[in-house]
Design an enzyme around this catalytic site. Structure first.
Site, PDB file in Angstrom:
ATOM      1  N   LYS A 231     -43.190  17.986 -24.059  1.00 47.04           N
ATOM      2  CA  LYS A 231     -42.650  17.122 -25.119  1.00 47.04           C
ATOM      3  C   LYS A 231     -43.650  16.028 -25.476  1.00 47.04           C
ATOM      4  CE  LYS A 231     -38.677  14.878 -24.172  1.00 47.04           C
ATOM      5  NZ  LYS A 231     -38.660  13.429 -24.426  1.00 47.04           N
TER       6      LYS A 231
ATOM      7  N   ARG B 292     -47.596  13.976 -29.599  1.00 50.41           N
ATOM      8  CA  ARG B 292     -48.931  13.431 -29.895  1.00 50.41           C
ATOM      9  C   ARG B 292     -49.743  14.388 -30.758  1.00 50.41           C
ATOM     10  NH1 ARG B 292     -46.721  11.235 -25.379  1.00 50.41           N
ATOM     11  NH2 ARG B 292     -47.464   9.212 -24.618  1.00 50.41           N
TER      12      ARG B 292
ATOM     13  N   ASP C 155     -39.446  11.015 -15.360  1.00 52.45           N
ATOM     14  CA  ASP C 155     -38.400  11.799 -16.026  1.00 52.45           C
ATOM     15  C   ASP C 155     -37.732  12.803 -15.079  1.00 52.45           C
ATOM     16  OD1 ASP C 155     -38.840  10.501 -18.389  1.00 52.45           O
ATOM     17  OD2 ASP C 155     -40.281  11.977 -19.132  1.00 52.45           O
TER      18      ASP C 155
ATOM     19  N   ARG D  95     -29.770   6.263 -15.974  1.00 53.85           N
ATOM     20  CA  ARG D  95     -29.808   7.492 -15.173  1.00 53.85           C
ATOM     21  C   ARG D  95     -29.412   7.263 -13.718  1.00 53.85           C
ATOM     22  NH1 ARG D  95     -34.970  10.540 -18.084  1.00 53.85           N
ATOM     23  NH2 ARG D  95     -33.687  11.399 -19.753  1.00 53.85           N
TER      24      ARG D  95
HETATM   25  C1  S3P Z   1     -43.172   9.383 -22.383  1.00 50.01           C
HETATM   26  C2  S3P Z   1     -43.252   8.361 -21.465  1.00 50.01           C
HETATM   27  C3  S3P Z   1     -42.184   8.046 -20.507  1.00 50.01           C
HETATM   28  C4  S3P Z   1     -41.159   9.173 -20.416  1.00 50.01           C
HETATM   29  C5  S3P Z   1     -40.789   9.729 -21.748  1.00 50.01           C
HETATM   30  C6  S3P Z   1     -42.005  10.262 -22.465  1.00 50.01           C
HETATM   31  C7  S3P Z   1     -44.313   9.599 -23.288  1.00 50.01           C
HETATM   32  O1  S3P Z   1     -41.519   6.882 -20.949  1.00 50.01           O
HETATM   33  O2  S3P Z   1     -40.002   8.715 -19.754  1.00 50.01           O
HETATM   34  O3  S3P Z   1     -39.863  10.797 -21.600  1.00 50.01           O
HETATM   35  O4  S3P Z   1     -44.375  10.681 -23.911  1.00 50.01           O
HETATM   36  O5  S3P Z   1     -45.162   8.703 -23.392  1.00 50.01           O
HETATM   37  P1  S3P Z   1     -42.056   5.420 -20.495  1.00 50.01           P
HETATM   38  O6  S3P Z   1     -43.485   5.431 -20.785  1.00 50.01           O
HETATM   39  O7  S3P Z   1     -41.325   4.433 -21.341  1.00 50.01           O
HETATM   40  O8  S3P Z   1     -41.736   5.322 -19.061  1.00 50.01           O
END
Ligand code: S3P
Length: 739
Positions: A326, A331, A620, A651
């Site tokens: 994801k 990106r 996550d 969570r």
């Molecule tokens: C992500 C960063 C994480 C993650 C999110 C995706 C990303 O969040 O929990 O699902 O793609 O940069 P945080 O950077 O806020 O912890």
């Protein structure tokens, strides 16, 4: 409040008036339905077809008898409305409700004002969006309004009881009511109804004038027929509509003519990018409309709720490739859009979150083809090529989209608003707004630093040296992406390593990023060059199967092509510390990201104190790891993970509540949880609309001694489309139920 309608007098028994009369009569909405028309033949047919209870030939015969509780509906062509209004003004009691169905509201309101010298309380302008190319009382159809929209455009003078009576009437025949101001109605209808009718009439007329028209019409099947169906509509009615709404119609015609001229130019110049752009944007928009019209979800909350009923299962086995990562998918769209050239993405995650990002860039004018089986082609527009979207960018459930876009958009020339669903609207955005403001961005949030975000364009950004107060890749990425547009060197320093996909991918697109330890820095004003992106499988999605195999005796599963970037492998480290049997093979690098196959076989787990340095690397994965902890011998202790409380749900609490229901002992703390392993029972748990909570409890079924009903699982589609099929193939027993 229901205001009973006594008598309904329908003046003008065409398709709309006739259908309403018939529907009201069949559904017993009023004591009597009376029809009036200048044409005796129409009256005969209306009686013969059961459209009305009785008919009158002139308004004088009946209007004087009507009083409170009665409704007169004017259903004549738009330009005939003033004559009827004049007649009614002379003979109708002010207690009788008057409404109409004309397609243009401004001209009708003007005629009422002319006749009455004011707007009387009894007048409720309306317009059912339920026509058809058929006309006349013989086409009257009592289900014409079922689930169709009726727009009412009440005026400040309109009386509440009159309005209610008209609402009751339309609701009674199955219509869905919306209200809008008169000018807005006329503009919206000019664009969505009047313009298409003009185009259909003109196209048919133009082809009919061509010398070879017989030949042309003979072969003009599919497209021509679909496009021109409405050219069979009533000419008098449409003549009247055009005359009455000429200003608004001319405006949309001008705009449309400009678009046709650009298309002509593009065809002349063989400008493929322009043509593909128009066609892909239009196709997406058309699909979007189709879904809206069918009331289906399109990155919007679904109307139906999905629950999982999960039966206890034995083990998981087989080779599995889970969908694309994801974070990397988001990106790839962002950087591909800003690059020069065409970026081909494979393995793109077709989940709602990454699709929200994709749609946002389409809304900003980027031509993006696909996704088609994970393939996406992005026609980059360069660093300065984004265009102002026409409305807010809706980002659904996706925090990553909102936080990264906030950075990217802070330095654009245009204003933009970022919105999201109920869960995203509760999530903290001040963590990105604050550093962006330090850079000179102008950003407003809703109360408490929540979405929507309003970003004011045209600001000059200056680079900052930002020490992140929390370990967050989203905040780091946001600042770095804003830094692309800032003057000078933007530097981020993180308190602990977080995922570095932004830094890696920027480098892949040829944008220099310096990295040493906790620091990443880049200078604004550079550019990117398109590069192919192969998105590895998402380790966060693979986690559910890793935990599944780790807790269920007899399991042996291989997850292929999984991204094992060192900033993401906390889950592997933690499971291994707990005693899991995990083996990484086929280690390789694709497009700057390390990838491996991961084999997991069952082995007994034991509880551990999770080292705090692993928390950002597994951020996550904790919901699934909590299930592993529940199946482990002894206590597992997590601390330093307060970020879990501000994810798609809280969570820590959501998992603690669910595990308690299943009979597992948990002690939530402000920044973590203590879980004591033990037997897992069946029961009903709520995922709170959080995808990862839903999938984690599904995995728990491998050790549960009763069925688990998991509520609110729609959002699994945000990160893991096809989860249920893949999981069931591997050995789980999930049945989807909708309510
Ligand atoms: C992500 C960063 C994480 C993650 C999110 C995706 C990303 O969040 O929990 O699902 O793609 O940069 P945080 O950077 O806020 O912890």
């Amino acid at each position: 409040m229901t205001v009973r309608i006594q008598r309904l007098l329908v003046v003008g028994l065409g398709l709309i008036g006739g259908s309403l009369a018939k529907a009201a009569r069949e559904r017993g909405l009023c004591a009597e339905v009376i029809g009036s028309s200048r044409n005796p033949e129409t009256l005969e047919k209306a009686l013969a077809n059961g459209v009305v209870d009785r008919v009158v030939t002139s308004l004088e015969d009946i209007a004087g008898e009507l009083g409170k509780g009665d409704v007169v509906l004017i259903g004549v062509p738009t330009l005939t409305v003033p004559a009827i209004v004049n007649q009614l003004q002379a003979i109708l009691s002010p207690e009788v409700t008057i409404t109409d169905v004309a397609s243009v509201k401004g001209s009708v309101v003007a005629s009422v004002r002319d006749a009455y010298n004011e707007i009387p309380q009894q007048f409720v302008p309306g317009h059912p969006i339920a026509g058809s190319e058929k006309s006349g009382v013989e086409a009257a159809n009592s289900s014409l309004f079922d689930d169709h929209r009726v727009i009412l455009t009440p005026l400040p003078e309109t009386g509440a009881d009159h309005l209610q009576r008209v609402r009751d009437l339309w609701q009674g025949v199955g219509a869905v009511i919306s209200e809008m101001p008169v000018p807005e109605h006329d503009e919206v209808l000019a664009a969505t109804s009047h313009l298409p009718h003009m185009l259909a009439y003109t196209l048919v007329d133009a082809l009919a004038h061509m010398r070879e028209n017989r030949e042309i019409f003979r072969y003009a099947a599919g497209g021509f027929r679909d496009f021109t169906r409405i050219a069979a509509s009533d000419p008098v009615m449409w003549h009247d509509i055009v005359m009455a709404n000429s200003d608004a119609l001319l405006k949309v015609l001008d705009n449309f003519t400009d678009h046709v001229s650009s298309l002509k130019e593009a065809i002349k110049n063989k400008d493929s990018a322009h043509l593909l752009g128009v066609f892909t944007r239009a196709r997406e928009a058309r699909n979007h409309f189709a879904k809206m019209l069918e009331n289906k979800a399109y990155l919007e909350p679904m109307t139906q709720t999905i629950d999982y009923r999960v039966a206890p299962a034995e083990a998981v086995t087989g080779d599995i490739r889970v969908p694309g990562d994801k974070s990397i998918s988001h990106r790839s769209i962002m950087l591909g859009s800003l690059a020069n050239g065409t970026t081909e993405v494979t393995g793109f995650l077709e989940g709602e979150d990454s699709l929200a990002t994709l749609q946002a860039f389409r809304d900003m004018g980027v031509v993006i083809e696909g996704p088609d089986n994970g393939r996406v082609t992005i026609h980059g527009v360069g660093m300065q090529g984004l265009q102002a979207p026409v409305g807010p960018l809706y980002l659904g459930n996706s925090g990553t989209s909102m936080r990264l876009l906030a950075g990217l958009l802070a330095g654009q020339a245009f204003d933009v608003e970022l919105t999201g669903d109920e869960s995203l609207s509760k999530r903290p955005m001040e963590r990105v707004a604050a550093p962006l403001r330090q850079m000179g961005a102008v950003i407003e949030t809703a109360e408490g630093g929540r979405p929507p975000l309003l970003i004011k364009g045209g600001q000059t950004l200056k680079a900052i040296d930002y020490k992140l107060p929390m370990a967050s890749a989203q905040v780091k990425s946001c600042v770095l992406l804003a830094g692309l547009y800032a003057q000078g060197m933007t530097r981020t320093t993180e308190p602990a390593p977080t995922r570095d996909h932004t830094e890696r991918m920027l480098t892949g697109f040829g944008y220099p990023v310096e990295r040493h330890g906790a620091v990443a820095e880049l200078s604004g004003g550079g550019k990117m060059t398109a590069t192919p992106i192969d998105v590895p499988s998402d380790i966060s999605s693979a986690t559910f199967f890793m935990v599944a195999a780790a807790i269920a005796p007899g399991s042996d599963i291989t997850l292929t092509h999984v991204g094992v970037n060192p900033t993401r492998i906390g889950v592997i480290n933690i499971l291994q510390m707990m005693g899991a049997d995990l083996e990484l093979t086929n280690y390789r690098e694709v497009g700057g990201e390390p990838v491996a196959d991961i084999r997991v076989r069952y082995a007994p787990l034991h509880g551990i104190h999770i080292p705090e340095d692993q928390v950002p690397l597994a951020i996550d994965e904790f919901p699934a790891l909590f299930i592993a902890a529940a199946c482990a011998e002894g206590e597992t202790v997590l601390s330093g993970a307060e970020e879990l409380r501000v994810k798609e749900s809280d969570r820590i609490q959501a998992m603690a509540d669910g595990l308690e229901i299943l009979g597992v002992r948990t002690v939530p703390t402000p920044d973590g949880i203590v879980i004591t392993g033990g037997p897992i029972g069946g029961g009903e748990v709520d995922s709170l609309g959080d995808h990862r909570i839903a999938m984690s409890f599904a995995v728990a079924s491998l050790r549960a001694n009763g069925p688990i009903l998991i509520r609110n699982c729609n959002n699994v589609a945000t990160s893991f489309p096809g989860f249920v099929a893949l999981a069931n193939n591997a050995g789980l027993k999930i049945a989807e139920e909708t309510r």
